[in-house]
Write an enzyme that holds these catalytic residues in place. Structure first.
Site, PDB file in Angstrom:
ATOM      1  N   LYS A   1     -11.158 -28.363  -0.792  1.00  0.00           N
ATOM      2  CA  LYS A   1      -9.609 -28.497  -1.148  1.00  0.00           C
ATOM      3  C   LYS A   1      -9.286 -27.286  -2.182  1.00  0.00           C
ATOM      4  O   LYS A   1      -8.312 -26.651  -1.929  1.00  0.00           O
ATOM      5  CB  LYS A   1      -9.284 -29.959  -1.781  1.00  0.00           C
ATOM      6  CG  LYS A   1      -7.821 -30.097  -1.626  1.00  0.00           C
ATOM      7  CD  LYS A   1      -7.783 -31.619  -1.979  1.00  0.00           C
ATOM      8  CE  LYS A   1      -7.485 -32.203  -0.873  1.00  0.00           C
ATOM      9  NZ  LYS A   1      -6.854 -31.923   0.173  1.00  0.00           N
TER      10      LYS A   1
ATOM     11  N   TYR B   1       2.953  32.421 -10.964  1.00  0.00           N
ATOM     12  CA  TYR B   1       3.199  31.122 -11.461  1.00  0.00           C
ATOM     13  C   TYR B   1       1.854  30.814 -12.038  1.00  0.00           C
ATOM     14  O   TYR B   1       0.946  30.620 -11.653  1.00  0.00           O
ATOM     15  CB  TYR B   1       3.876  30.236 -10.379  1.00  0.00           C
ATOM     16  CG  TYR B   1       3.862  28.795 -10.868  1.00  0.00           C
ATOM     17  CD1 TYR B   1       5.141  28.573 -11.783  1.00  0.00           C
ATOM     18  CD2 TYR B   1       3.015  27.873 -10.699  1.00  0.00           C
ATOM     19  CE1 TYR B   1       5.220  27.201 -12.282  1.00  0.00           C
ATOM     20  CE2 TYR B   1       3.135  26.557 -11.098  1.00  0.00           C
ATOM     21  CZ  TYR B   1       4.076  26.127 -11.961  1.00  0.00           C
ATOM     22  OH  TYR B   1       4.351  25.040 -12.524  1.00  0.00           O
TER      23      TYR B   1
END
Length: 722
Positions: free
Chosen positions: A462, A114
């Site tokens: 904040k 292959y």
């Protein structure tokens, strides 16, 4: 005899006793044929010791490849472009040549294999005797990636990922089962050593028959394809000819022999290379999460009882036991914990008995995550030391074996799991910082960790908390798995595929986001440390001032006699001990703030029990209240401002407790080495500027040393149960 283990505990190895380098039979004869024992042995010892080894390996100047001992830290070092030289073991030359010669011999004999005499994938029924031309066509048709107009289009893999892939691919091919010439591996190493990096497409692989498409572009440079591009040492794009010149590769481009193109592209190196980089950082971040959880306990004035070894021993999970032991070590002897213990002794029945989950269960949360990271790390280390192409050339048995080691499932699964871990660590960090900035939970720190004099003009962290929510949300989204989104591909030949590189890319994104979170949180913790320092000095100044005013105003009557109000001083000091200083520090004598209200309350209570003496001007405590408050208003604001000025100048009377803690190296690194300072609304510098300093340092690996220094004297065991 087979070689068992590789120093990393991966259990990889190869036999070389048969002269051609491929003792395949020996692989099945050693005492651990299923490799379970090697996998288990790889997890012995502590995670921290493993991270220490990683850090040491990361800094070594040479990475010597022989096929079975590559570590993720070595991959990370070479990928990062550090001054690391890659060397190939000469012992591998023979076995690599043997497999290459076998392919040529079998081709000459007409053996049908292959990818050597056949087409590829679903078209493997086709046959050809033109082995070299077949490999050339393989590289051409796999060059299917899209790059856009240039790097600004964001369609290229980062050069670091490509370097990782090149290193891993060379390592896996050195074992001598792939049918490729040693000279090709030397050429790839030369590209690495001269910092010449092929340009690979960002997308286009399903990591099933390996990372075919991206790896084909490395092969394209080696064979001189006209469309191949590389990045030179100076960052400019160069063609293949210039890439060879810069890398000092002589002899011209390679004419691929049978199987060589397939050997280069039919492997998992891109996914496993990136996974190695990701896991190197993930392991460090895991230790960081343990240490900063302990620092979180320090600044929150938590109860260190949550680290007690008996609790974790009874749960049995090693990751949890180690996480708790590390936190216990940081907190043992901590000056903050000594101070917190005294605070908890005051009015114990009016305070929560135990801390919230983000602190108290942090070992239980982090422990399983560390176990998953360790398991994923070992899985990827096995993968980068594996032979993962097809077919495999077994010279000893004179055959090509057709299988599927190119399937990158270990990568996809490990990266999906690691991404879940990173999301969970991020979730813990977000829960912790959410408590830290909230004055309802943080035991007296100012809201938003605002450091300035006027909280109405200073909103501290904040914006950082909002950013952390954004980071955490994106991180949780990324935790979704990739590997369940498989599509059948290549004419249904590749009908299941691992998506390993896609998962690794998403995990790399998660690491970046978690570093953003870690950077933000670390600066927030340093802010909290400094606020505790300021708090301690402010409280001492307030106590001293109130005591002095009480002595001046409350001790004596108008005629020099001892006054009943002299007994108030002790209770006045108790008010200061119990009141959070930042609840009134911006305007300490304000009638609307708790300090003045409660100090007055003490005097009123004493007056109520003063009996008939309250009827006399000379012995009335009520009559002293106005004088006491006026004197306090004249004195206290100046003293508070004096503490603020001394704090700004670094001349406070009481030193910062952090210098007496094992967590000090991280604080010192942020504050002194990086220069990320105390944040206030009075300064021009923004929070993000300071966070960025830490983030850049993390990207430059500078956080490793101070992190490990925090644990330098840990002996690897929990404190004894007493």
């Amino acid at each position: 005899m087979a070689h068992i283990g590789n120093g990393n505990g991966n259990g990889n190895g190869f036999a070389n006793g048969n002269g051609n380098g491929n003792g395949a039979a020996g692989l099945c004869l050693h005492p651990d044929p299923l490799n379970w024992r090697a996998a288990a042995d790889a997890l012995t010892g502590s995670h921290l010791d493993e991270v220490r080894r990683m850090a040491a390996e990361f800094r070594k100047p040479v990475v010597r490849l022989e096929g079975a001992s590559l570590s993720i830290s070595q991959v990370a070092a070479v990928a990062a472009g550090r001054e690391v030289k890659v060397e190939l073991s000469e012992e591998a030359r023979g076995r690599v040549k043997a497999s290459s010669d076998w392919v040529m011999d079998s081709m000459g004999k007409g053996t049908d294999s292959y990818g050597v005499t056949t087409g590829f994938g679903a078209t493997s029924h086709r046959r050809t005797k033109e082995g070299g031309a077949l490999q050339k066509e393989l590289i051409r048709f796999l060059n299917a990636g899209i790059f856009g107009a240039g790097p600004e289009d964001g369609q290229t893999l980062p050069p670091t990922t490509t370097r990782a892939a090149m290193l891993v691919r060379v390592n896996t091919l050195l074992q001598g089962y792939s049918g490729i010439r040693f000279e090709i591996l030397e050429a790839i190493s030369s590209l690495l050593n001269h910092n010449v990096t092929p340009i690979l497409p960002l997308r286009g692989t399903i990591s099933s028959s390996g990372d075919l498409v991206p790896l084909s572009y490395i092969a394209g440079v080696l064979i001189g394809r006209p469309n191949s591009k590389s990045i030179g040492p100076d960052g400019t794009y160069v063609d293949a000819t210039e890439a060879f010149r810069l890398a000092g590769i002589s002899g011209g481009f390679f004419e691929l022999q049978p199987k060589e193109g397939l050997a280069m592209v039919n492997g998992t190196a891109v996914g496993s290379g990136l996974a190695s980089m990701v896991l190197f950082e993930a392991n460090i971040i895991a230790v960081l999460a343990e240490v900063i959880s302990a620092i979180f306990c320090e600044v929150m004035q938590g109860k260190p009882e949550f680290t007690d070894h008996l609790t974790h021993k009874l749960k049995h999970h090693p990751g949890q036991i180690e996480a708790a032991a590390i936190m216990e070590h940081i907190l043992a002897g901590s000056s903050y914990m000594k101070m917190a213990a005294k605070i908890h002794e005051q009015d114990p029945l009016q305070k929560p008995k135990q801390d919230r989950y983000a602190l108290r269960t942090s070992p239980q949360w982090l422990g399983p995550l560390i176990e998953v990271i360790r398991t994923s790390t070992k899985s990827i280390e096995r993968e980068i030391n594996s032979v993962n192409d097809n077919p495999l050339i077994d010279v000893s048995r004179n055959k090509a074996i057709h299988g599927g080691n190119f399937q990158g499932t270990p990568i996809g699964v490990s990266m999906d799991n690691t991404r879940l871990v990173l999301a969970a660590i991020g979730k813990l960090m977000f829960a912790q910082i959410s408590e830290l900035v909230n004055d309802f939970y943080n035991n007296g720190l100012p809201s938003n960790l605002s450091g300035g004099r006027n909280p109405s003009l200073d909103y501290g962290f904040k914006g950082a908390e909002i950013a952390m929510a954004s980071y955490c949300s994106e991180l949780q989204f990324l935790a979704n798995p990739v590997t369940n989104h498989v599509q059948s591909a290549e004419q249904h030949n590749q009908d299941v595929n691992s998506l390993g590189l896609i998962s690794a890319r998403k995990t790399a994104e998660a690491v970046e986001i978690l570093k953003l979170m870690s950077s933000t949180f670390l600066v927030a913790l340093c802010q909290a440390v400094d606020l505790r320092h300021l708090e301690e000095n402010l409280k001492a100044a307030v106590k001293n001032t109130v005591s002095q005013v009480a002595k001046r105003v409350l001790t004596m009557g108008v005629n020099g006699e001892l006054h009943p109000s002299r007994f108030c001083e002790k209770d006045l000091i108790k008010v200061i001990d119990r009141e959070y200083v930042f609840a009134y520090a911006d305007d300490p004598c304000s009638a609307t703030y708790p300090l003045m209200q409660k100090l007055r309350g003490v005097l009123v209570e004493h007056a109520l029990v003063n009996g008939d003496k309250e009827k006399e001007m000379g012995t009335s405590i009520f009559q002293k209240i106005t004088a006491f408050e006026e004197e306090l208003k004249a004195t206290l604001p100046k003293e508070v401002e004096g503490v603020r000025v001394a704090f700004d100048n670094g001349t406070n009377v009481i030193p910062n407790r952090i210098s007496e803690c094992r967590s000090y190296p991280l604080y010192k690194f942020v504050r002194e080495e990086l220069g990320a300072g105390y944040l206030t609304g009075e300064k021009v510098v923004s929070p993000g500027e300071e966070f960025n300093k830490v983030f850049v340092a993390m990207n430059q690996w500078k956080l490793i040393d101070p992190l490990l220094e925090c644990l330098s004297d840990w002996n690897g065991a929990p404190l004894p149960i007493c």
